[in-house]
Scaffold this motif. Structure first.
Motif, PDB file in Angstrom:
ATOM      1  N   ALA A 230       0.840  -1.194   0.000  1.00  0.00           N
ATOM      2  CA  ALA A 230       0.000   0.000   0.000  1.00  0.00           C
ATOM      3  C   ALA A 230       0.869   1.236   0.000  1.00  0.00           C
ATOM      4  N   GLN A 231       0.354   2.265  -0.606  1.00  0.00           N
ATOM      5  CA  GLN A 231       0.974   3.579  -0.580  1.00  0.00           C
ATOM      6  C   GLN A 231      -0.135   4.581  -0.336  1.00  0.00           C
ATOM      7  N   PHE A 232       0.179   5.642   0.361  1.00  0.00           N
ATOM      8  CA  PHE A 232      -0.863   6.623   0.659  1.00  0.00           C
ATOM      9  C   PHE A 232      -0.313   8.036   0.556  1.00  0.00           C
ATOM     10  N   SER A 233      -1.224   8.959   0.420  1.00  0.00           N
ATOM     11  CA  SER A 233      -0.914  10.380   0.523  1.00  0.00           C
ATOM     12  C   SER A 233      -1.520  10.885   1.826  1.00  0.00           C
ATOM     13  N   ALA A 234      -0.914  11.916   2.399  1.00  0.00           N
ATOM     14  CA  ALA A 234      -1.392  12.402   3.692  1.00  0.00           C
ATOM     15  C   ALA A 234      -1.283  13.909   3.774  1.00  0.00           C
ATOM     16  N   GLY A 235      -2.200  14.482   4.504  1.00  0.00           N
ATOM     17  CA  GLY A 235      -2.138  15.895   4.856  1.00  0.00           C
ATOM     18  C   GLY A 235      -2.162  16.027   6.365  1.00  0.00           C
ATOM     19  N   LEU A 256      -3.333  17.121   1.667  1.00  0.00           N
ATOM     20  CA  LEU A 256      -3.426  15.746   1.179  1.00  0.00           C
ATOM     21  C   LEU A 256      -3.468  15.710  -0.348  1.00  0.00           C
ATOM     22  N   TYR A 257      -4.331  16.503  -0.942  1.00  0.00           N
ATOM     23  CA  TYR A 257      -4.483  16.445  -2.391  1.00  0.00           C
ATOM     24  C   TYR A 257      -3.324  17.106  -3.120  1.00  0.00           C
ATOM     25  N   ALA A 258      -2.638  18.023  -2.460  1.00  0.00           N
ATOM     26  CA  ALA A 258      -1.403  18.554  -3.039  1.00  0.00           C
ATOM     27  C   ALA A 258      -0.350  17.447  -3.102  1.00  0.00           C
ATOM     28  N   ALA A 259      -0.258  16.645  -2.033  1.00  0.00           N
ATOM     29  CA  ALA A 259       0.693  15.524  -2.022  1.00  0.00           C
ATOM     30  C   ALA A 259       0.322  14.484  -3.071  1.00  0.00           C
TER      31      ALA A 259
END
Length: 279
Positions: A230-235, A256-259
């Motif tokens: 798994a890979q994720f983006s985070a804010g 989060l959505y920028a990342a």
């Protein structure tokens, strides 16, 4: 009711300049409302412990109110008791928030795929932590909004049952990486929120990176001879006393959505690797 009472105390204290006797805490009425709220609830260990802790805090708070009424009105003594009343009042509000989180989880049901509280629970917990941040300058709390990258591909390639197991495995790993007083929630779809008390946004970034490294080392589960990672983006956002909870969540969502956008531009989405077969 306790929140309104504490607000009256703060107004009567005139910002600590002239603390004087405050109204008696309506302990019996609070206990009655608590009993009614818990009537249909499942008496879990968390709920029983939190309820007992709340009543003990309220009894102590009532005693401090009596002490202030009987105390000499010399400024140092009155300020000491008044500050203790406010601290105790905040502690009771946090305990009430913990009870509300548990009752909300029971009413809405824990998310069946992950076993985590659902979307309605985070605001209650964050409001409690926010109150502490506003009152205590030495108290910090951060939240992280996490979105699994390309989760739709798991559903598309392996089916929704595999996707359900994927979410459950991620939630289990997430809880294993958190401290006992941290909290994780399924915020919706493939999004999760983690609440990190006593943590700055810089420290929260370290926690998130630790979770990320674990996911790089270990697959979440095996499906059709594939080891799915798994890979994720985070804010990440700190609970700012000058911002509301929705504003803080919005800030985390923007980050989060920028990342996620950066990952898409760099072509760095990776979520599956070949591995030994499993269940």
């Amino acid at each position: 009711m306790p929140s309104s009472w504490l607000q009256r105390c703060l107004r009567q204290g005139a910002y600590r300049q002239k603390p004087r006797a405050v109204a008696a805490l309506p302990i019996e009425a609070i206990e009655q409302h608590l009993r009614q709220a818990m009537e249909p609830a499942l008496r879990t260990d968390t709920l029983t412990t939190a309820s007992a802790a709340l009543m003990a805090e309220l009894q102590g708070l009532g005693g401090r109110v009596s002490s202030l009424a009987a105390a000499s009105k010399s400024q140092p003594e009155a300020l000491r008791i008044y500050d203790a009343i406010v601290d105790s009042g905040l502690a009771s509000l946090q305990q009430i928030a913990e009870i509300e989180v548990e009752l909300t989880a029971q009413r809405t049901g824990l998310d069946p795929l992950t076993g985590l509280p659902g979307r309605r629970a985070p605001p209650q917990r964050l409001l409690a932590e926010h109150a502490w941040v506003m009152r205590r300058h030495d108290h910090s709390c951060a939240l992280a909004l996490i979105d699994l990258d390309q989760f739709k591909l798991v559903n598309d390639r392996y089916g929704h049952l595999a996707g359900d197991r994927y979410l459950g495995a991620f939630a289990t790993m997430l809880q294993a990486e958190l401290r006992p007083y941290d909290a994780a929630f399924r915020y919706g779809g493939d999004e999760f929120v983690i609440c990190l008390p006593r943590t700055t946004d810089e420290q929260a970034n370290t926690v998130v990176e630790r979770i990320r490294r674990r996911l790089q080392r270990e697959p979440l589960l095996h499906v059709q001879s594939q080891a799915l990672s798994a890979q994720f983006s985070a804010g990440i956002a700190a609970l700012d006393p000058n911002a509301t909870i929705p504003q803080i969540l919005c800030e985390a969502d923007t980050l989060l959505y920028a990342a996620k956008s950066r990952l898409q531009q760099m072509g760095e989405f990776r979520w599956a690797k070949t591995g030994s077969s499993g269940v």
